[in-house]
Design a protein around this motif. Structure first.
Motif, short mmCIF file in Angstrom:
data_model
loop_
_atom_site.label_atom_id
_atom_site.label_comp_id
_atom_site.label_asym_id
_atom_site.label_seq_id
_atom_site.Cartn_x
_atom_site.Cartn_y
_atom_site.Cartn_z
N LEU A 49 4.10 -8.11 4.08
CA LEU A 49 2.76 -8.54 3.66
C LEU A 49 2.64 -10.06 3.68
N LYS A 50 3.67 -10.74 3.20
CA LYS A 50 3.64 -12.21 3.21
C LYS A 50 3.58 -12.76 4.63
N ALA A 51 4.30 -12.11 5.53
CA ALA A 51 4.28 -12.55 6.93
C ALA A 51 2.90 -12.32 7.54
N ALA A 84 -7.66 -10.59 2.59
CA ALA A 84 -7.32 -11.04 1.24
C ALA A 84 -6.02 -10.39 0.80
N LEU A 85 -5.17 -11.15 0.14
CA LEU A 85 -3.90 -10.65 -0.38
C LEU A 85 -3.94 -10.61 -1.90
N VAL A 86 -3.56 -9.46 -2.46
CA VAL A 86 -3.37 -9.34 -3.91
C VAL A 86 -1.86 -9.28 -4.12
N PRO A 87 -1.25 -10.39 -4.59
CA PRO A 87 0.22 -10.47 -4.61
C PRO A 87 0.86 -9.61 -5.67
N GLU A 88 2.13 -9.33 -5.46
CA GLU A 88 2.92 -8.61 -6.46
C GLU A 88 3.00 -9.45 -7.73
N GLY A 89 2.96 -8.79 -8.87
CA GLY A 89 3.08 -9.51 -10.13
C GLY A 89 1.80 -10.21 -10.56
N ARG A 90 0.70 -9.86 -9.91
CA ARG A 90 -0.65 -10.28 -10.30
C ARG A 90 -0.98 -11.73 -10.01
N LEU A 163 -4.70 -6.67 1.53
CA LEU A 163 -3.27 -6.45 1.50
C LEU A 163 -2.87 -6.38 0.04
N LEU A 164 -2.45 -5.22 -0.42
CA LEU A 164 -2.15 -5.01 -1.84
C LEU A 164 -0.65 -4.81 -2.02
N ASP A 165 -0.02 -5.71 -2.76
CA ASP A 165 1.43 -5.66 -2.95
C ASP A 165 1.78 -5.10 -4.32
#
Length: 238
Positions: A49-51, A84-90, A163-165
């Motif tokens: 996802l980060k890539a 849009a990215l929703v990162p791990e750990g909010r 992109l939901l992590d």
């Protein structure tokens, strides 16, 4: 001629400190699709996802967005293109109020002042619970509330792709259900593409169209949610 994928990665090699996490990795996300990515911890899901969002440089391979090559993925450019990215750990700032976090979201997404009120109203329509704690500092909120804020901030740009992590991390199953329902409804209404990395496999499968399984940086299986209904088989994949 059939429409190609919305987002595609071909022959990716991505790693840290010279050690590859993904090697010759291929994945595609179709238009109007929820793709669920599952696998054990350390399989490379978050790295992928980060890539895709340009947070980790590509050592090899290519990413295409709507058929056009993205040679050096950059978060600002990808955000402008509707991802849009929703990162791990909010990833919310505990010392800021929800209102201040949303203001940061306006700035990060270059949303004109004249449009900000309407955007915020739209997000509140998708996630009405945010209204209840809008003036509170993020650090005082529960995990589920913080996750809603993180998702709401991402939605300010009205993205075409999310992109939901691991959105369920730290959440009780019921809270994840409360979050997953609006996500799926929004996706169907706006014909969005969503790539969701998730450990709560059972709940994630309920809102997915297709599933891929990763193990040690490789894609080892792909299918429909129905193909993964057997709990014993699913556990063996881990």
């Amino acid at each position: 001629m059939s429409q190609g994928p919305f987002l595609e990665a071909k022959n990716l090699r991505v790693g840290y400190g010279g050690r590859p996490v993904l090697e010759d990795f291929n994945v595609s996300l179709q238009y109007n699709e929820v793709l669920c990515l599952i696998g054990h911890n350390g399989a490379g899901k978050s790295t992928l996802l980060k890539a895709l969002f340009g947070l980790v440089p590509l050592e090899q391979g290519a990413i295409t967005l709507e058929g056009k090559s993205v040679e050096r993925p950059d978060p600002r450019e990808l955000s402008a293109a509707g991802i849009a990215l929703v990162p791990e750990g909010r990833g919310v700032f505990p010392g800021l109020t929800v209102a201040e976090i949303m203001k940061l979201g306006f700035w990060a997404n270059n949303i004109p002042v004249g449009e900000q009120s309407a955007r915020l109203e739209w997000v509140m329509g998708v996630l009405p619970m945010i209204k209840r704690f809008y003036t509170q500092r993020a650090g005082t909120l529960s995990g589920g509330q913080q996750q809603m804020v993180s998702l709401g901030r991402a939605l300010l740009s009205q993205p075409r792709c999310l992109l939901l992590d691991e959105p369920s991390i730290g959440l009780a199953p019921k809270l994840f259900q409360d979050l997953a329902g609006p996500i799926r409804a929004l996706q169907q209404e706006r014909k969005m593409s969503i790539l969701i990395v998730e450990q709560n496999v059972r709940e994630a499968l309920k809102i997915s169209d297709r599933v891929i399984v990763m193990k040690s940086g490789q894609l080892i299986r792909e299918g429909s949610p129905e193909d993964f209904s057997n709990n014993t088989e699913l556990m063996e994949l881990y």
